[in-house]
Write a protein that holds these residues in place. Structure first.
Motif, mmCIF file in Angstrom:
data_model
loop_
_atom_site.group_PDB
_atom_site.id
_atom_site.type_symbol
_atom_site.label_atom_id
_atom_site.label_comp_id
_atom_site.label_asym_id
_atom_site.label_seq_id
_atom_site.Cartn_x
_atom_site.Cartn_y
_atom_site.Cartn_z
ATOM 1 N N ALA A 74 5.381 10.385 30.010
ATOM 2 C CA ALA A 74 5.671 9.865 31.346
ATOM 3 C C ALA A 74 4.443 9.944 32.246
ATOM 4 C CB ALA A 74 6.837 10.632 31.963
ATOM 5 N N GLU A 75 3.727 11.059 32.192
ATOM 6 C CA GLU A 75 2.536 11.224 33.027
ATOM 7 C C GLU A 75 1.452 10.215 32.652
ATOM 8 O OE1 GLU A 75 1.178 15.211 32.676
ATOM 9 O OE2 GLU A 75 2.943 16.096 33.655
ATOM 10 N N CYS A 76 1.181 10.083 31.364
ATOM 11 C CA CYS A 76 0.104 9.197 30.915
ATOM 12 C C CYS A 76 0.431 7.730 31.175
ATOM 13 C CB CYS A 76 -0.169 9.418 29.430
ATOM 14 S SG CYS A 76 -0.876 11.035 29.029
ATOM 15 N N VAL A 77 1.666 7.341 30.910
ATOM 16 C CA VAL A 77 2.066 5.950 31.133
ATOM 17 C C VAL A 77 2.015 5.619 32.621
ATOM 18 C CG1 VAL A 77 3.997 4.331 30.986
ATOM 19 C CG2 VAL A 77 3.437 5.795 29.036
ATOM 20 N N THR A 78 2.448 6.546 33.453
ATOM 21 C CA THR A 78 2.401 6.330 34.898
ATOM 22 C C THR A 78 0.961 6.141 35.364
ATOM 23 O OG1 THR A 78 4.440 7.576 35.290
ATOM 24 C CG2 THR A 78 2.916 7.357 37.144
ATOM 25 N N GLU A 79 0.042 6.939 34.832
ATOM 26 C CA GLU A 79 -1.365 6.812 35.204
ATOM 27 C C GLU A 79 -1.960 5.480 34.753
ATOM 28 O OE1 GLU A 79 -3.424 10.204 33.692
ATOM 29 O OE2 GLU A 79 -2.192 11.618 34.840
ATOM 30 N N MET A 80 -1.400 4.895 33.700
ATOM 31 C CA MET A 80 -1.864 3.591 33.225
ATOM 32 C C MET A 80 -1.418 2.457 34.149
ATOM 33 S SD MET A 80 -3.693 3.720 30.364
ATOM 34 C CE MET A 80 -4.491 5.197 30.996
ATOM 35 N N GLY A 81 -0.446 2.750 35.026
ATOM 36 C CA GLY A 81 0.013 1.725 35.952
ATOM 37 C C GLY A 81 1.462 1.316 35.808
ATOM 38 N N TRP A 82 2.209 2.025 34.966
ATOM 39 C CA TRP A 82 3.642 1.748 34.798
ATOM 40 C C TRP A 82 4.397 3.033 35.130
ATOM 41 C CZ3 TRP A 82 6.295 0.553 29.425
ATOM 42 C CH2 TRP A 82 7.671 0.346 29.634
ATOM 43 N N PRO A 83 4.887 3.161 36.348
ATOM 44 C CA PRO A 83 5.560 4.398 36.756
ATOM 45 C C PRO A 83 6.890 4.596 36.011
ATOM 46 C CG PRO A 83 4.888 3.097 38.667
ATOM 47 C CD PRO A 83 4.778 2.208 37.465
ATOM 48 N N ILE A 84 6.968 5.651 35.203
ATOM 49 C CA ILE A 84 8.216 6.013 34.535
ATOM 50 C C ILE A 84 8.406 7.515 34.676
ATOM 51 C CG2 ILE A 84 8.019 4.132 32.853
ATOM 52 C CD1 ILE A 84 7.266 6.249 30.748
ATOM 53 N N ASP A 85 9.640 7.971 34.505
ATOM 54 C CA ASP A 85 9.890 9.408 34.559
ATOM 55 C C ASP A 85 10.172 9.939 33.155
ATOM 56 O OD1 ASP A 85 12.498 8.623 33.982
ATOM 57 O OD2 ASP A 85 13.238 8.981 36.014
ATOM 58 N N GLN A 86 10.372 11.244 33.060
ATOM 59 C CA GLN A 86 10.558 11.874 31.759
ATOM 60 C C GLN A 86 11.827 11.388 31.069
ATOM 61 O OE1 GLN A 86 10.301 16.136 31.860
ATOM 62 N NE2 GLN A 86 10.465 16.363 29.642
ATOM 63 N N ALA A 87 12.874 11.149 31.843
ATOM 64 C CA ALA A 87 14.127 10.681 31.251
ATOM 65 C C ALA A 87 13.935 9.316 30.595
ATOM 66 C CB ALA A 87 15.220 10.614 32.315
ATOM 67 N N TYR A 88 13.175 8.440 31.251
ATOM 68 C CA TYR A 88 12.912 7.117 30.681
ATOM 69 C C TYR A 88 12.079 7.249 29.410
ATOM 70 C CZ TYR A 88 11.742 2.152 30.440
ATOM 71 O OH TYR A 88 11.612 0.841 30.027
ATOM 72 N N ALA A 89 11.088 8.133 29.458
ATOM 73 C CA ALA A 89 10.239 8.345 28.281
ATOM 74 C C ALA A 89 11.063 8.841 27.100
ATOM 75 C CB ALA A 89 9.127 9.336 28.613
ATOM 76 N N ALA A 90 11.999 9.759 27.366
ATOM 77 C CA ALA A 90 12.832 10.294 26.294
ATOM 78 C C ALA A 90 13.742 9.221 25.711
ATOM 79 C CB ALA A 90 13.664 11.460 26.818
ATOM 80 N N GLU A 91 14.306 8.387 26.577
ATOM 81 C CA GLU A 91 15.248 7.372 26.111
ATOM 82 C C GLU A 91 14.568 6.261 25.320
ATOM 83 O OE1 GLU A 91 18.513 4.144 27.887
ATOM 84 O OE2 GLU A 91 17.511 5.564 29.235
ATOM 85 N N HIS A 92 13.383 5.858 25.754
ATOM 86 C CA HIS A 92 12.764 4.668 25.176
ATOM 87 C C HIS A 92 11.624 4.945 24.195
ATOM 88 C CE1 HIS A 92 14.931 1.809 27.761
ATOM 89 N NE2 HIS A 92 14.840 2.743 28.689
ATOM 90 N N PHE A 93 11.012 6.127 24.264
ATOM 91 C CA PHE A 93 9.828 6.357 23.442
ATOM 92 C C PHE A 93 9.925 7.565 22.518
ATOM 93 C CE2 PHE A 93 7.945 4.213 27.301
ATOM 94 C CZ PHE A 93 7.768 2.990 26.678
ATOM 95 N N LYS A 94 10.970 8.376 22.648
ATOM 96 C CA LYS A 94 11.099 9.550 21.783
ATOM 97 C C LYS A 94 11.234 9.121 20.327
ATOM 98 C CE LYS A 94 14.882 12.192 21.656
ATOM 99 N NZ LYS A 94 15.228 12.513 20.259
ATOM 100 N N GLY A 95 10.376 9.674 19.482
ATOM 101 C CA GLY A 95 10.442 9.371 18.064
ATOM 102 C C GLY A 95 9.792 8.061 17.654
ATOM 103 N N ARG A 96 9.202 7.340 18.619
ATOM 104 C CA ARG A 96 8.571 6.064 18.293
ATOM 105 C C ARG A 96 7.089 6.275 17.995
ATOM 106 N NH1 ARG A 96 12.960 2.988 17.515
ATOM 107 N NH2 ARG A 96 11.507 1.234 17.372
ATOM 108 N N PRO A 97 6.477 5.397 17.207
ATOM 109 C CA PRO A 97 5.044 5.520 16.905
ATOM 110 C C PRO A 97 4.196 5.388 18.163
ATOM 111 C CG PRO A 97 6.123 3.983 15.396
ATOM 112 C CD PRO A 97 7.105 4.283 16.486
ATOM 113 N N LEU A 98 3.089 6.115 18.203
ATOM 114 C CA LEU A 98 2.200 6.074 19.362
ATOM 115 C C LEU A 98 1.604 4.681 19.546
ATOM 116 C CD1 LEU A 98 1.049 7.744 21.634
ATOM 117 C CD2 LEU A 98 -0.744 8.557 20.087
ATOM 118 N N GLY A 99 1.347 3.990 18.444
ATOM 119 C CA GLY A 99 0.825 2.627 18.550
ATOM 120 C C GLY A 99 1.797 1.700 19.248
ATOM 121 N N GLU A 100 3.085 1.901 18.999
ATOM 122 C CA GLU A 100 4.104 1.088 19.667
ATOM 123 C C GLU A 100 4.114 1.368 21.163
ATOM 124 O OE1 GLU A 100 8.927 1.108 19.892
ATOM 125 O OE2 GLU A 100 8.058 1.076 17.876
ATOM 126 N N LEU A 101 3.933 2.636 21.529
ATOM 127 C CA LEU A 101 3.864 2.986 22.949
ATOM 128 C C LEU A 101 2.717 2.242 23.628
ATOM 129 C CD1 LEU A 101 4.564 4.770 25.443
ATOM 130 C CD2 LEU A 101 3.001 6.485 24.493
#
Length: 224
Positions: free
Chosen positions: A28-55
């Motif tokens: 959540a912190e890194c994605v927000t710094e890239m310019g897409w504000p998300i919180d930890q709950a969003y990160a857990a729901e959409h990116f948990k267990g996904r490949p880093l390349g997909e992120l």
């Protein structure tokens, strides 16, 4: 289910070691710094267990430019925090490993993770579990980076089963992410979903044969 199998395949993060709060917060912190504000709950729901390349791809699409640097920024922060933090085990993980080993004909066990080996080494060692699997050079620890096939692709689980000499139908996978559930189901393996950060309904929808809220719920079936 666990008393009628030849191999139990454990996911690492969120099933054996309690690293998901760290990784989802850092995502959540890194994605927000890239310019897409998300919180930890969003990160857990959409990116948990996904490949880093997909992120990186998803973030790049959202902010309108490639961001390959995101992967390295995230890794550096993750390793720094994990190496300076005492990582705990998931509740019931130690007891489940003990109970499996105490069965009259115990199944073999292994770990198969989307994460890189360095991450697995840090987390399993910090949690006191690395020795149970024979160390990082052990043939029972598998990383998707070894074969460059990440869940939800079933390749990692099929590779682990083949390496351990087990038929997919005789394997049980324990997973906490939708991508892991999908991978196990696609590999024609039985799969137990652990609903900690992911809703039980989402795990069932992706193909979990059984969903529990805590690993301790599996212990009674091993004592019958």
């Amino acid at each position: 289910m666990l008393t009628d199998c030849d191999l139990v395949i454990f996911d690492c993060d969120g099933v054996l070691v309690d690293t998901e709060p760290i990784t989802t917060r850092l995502v959540a912190e890194c994605v927000t710094e890239m310019g897409w504000p998300i919180d930890q709950a969003y990160a857990a729901e959409h990116f948990k267990g996904r490949p880093l390349g997909e992120l990186c791809e998803r973030v790049g699409e959202r902010i309108g430019r490639p961001c390959p640097e995101l992967a390295e920024i995230f890794r550096e922060r993750m390793y720094a925090e994990m190496e300076s933090t005492r990582i705990g085990t998931i509740k019931g993980a130690v007891e489940l490993l003990d109970a499996l080993g105490a069965l009259p004909s115990p199944p073999r066990v292994c770990v198969a993770s989307n994460g890189p080996r360095r991450k697995m080494a840090i987390s399993l060692s910090s949690a006191g579990l690395l020795g149970r699997f024979g160390g990082m050079d052990s043939p029972v620890i598998f990383s998707a980076y070894d074969i460059e096939r990440w869940k939800p692709d079933p390749g990692l689980f099929l590779h682990a089963a083949a390496s351990m000499g087990a038929e997919p139908s005789r394997c049980v996978v324990i997973e906490d992410s939708t991508s892991g559930i999908e991978a196990a189901a696609s590999a024609s393996m039985r799969v137990i979903g652990l609903a900690n950060l992911t809703p039980a309904s989402a795990l069932r929808e992706r193909g979990a044969d059984l969903v529990v809220g805590c690993l301790t719920e599996l212990l009674p079936m091993l004592r019958r």
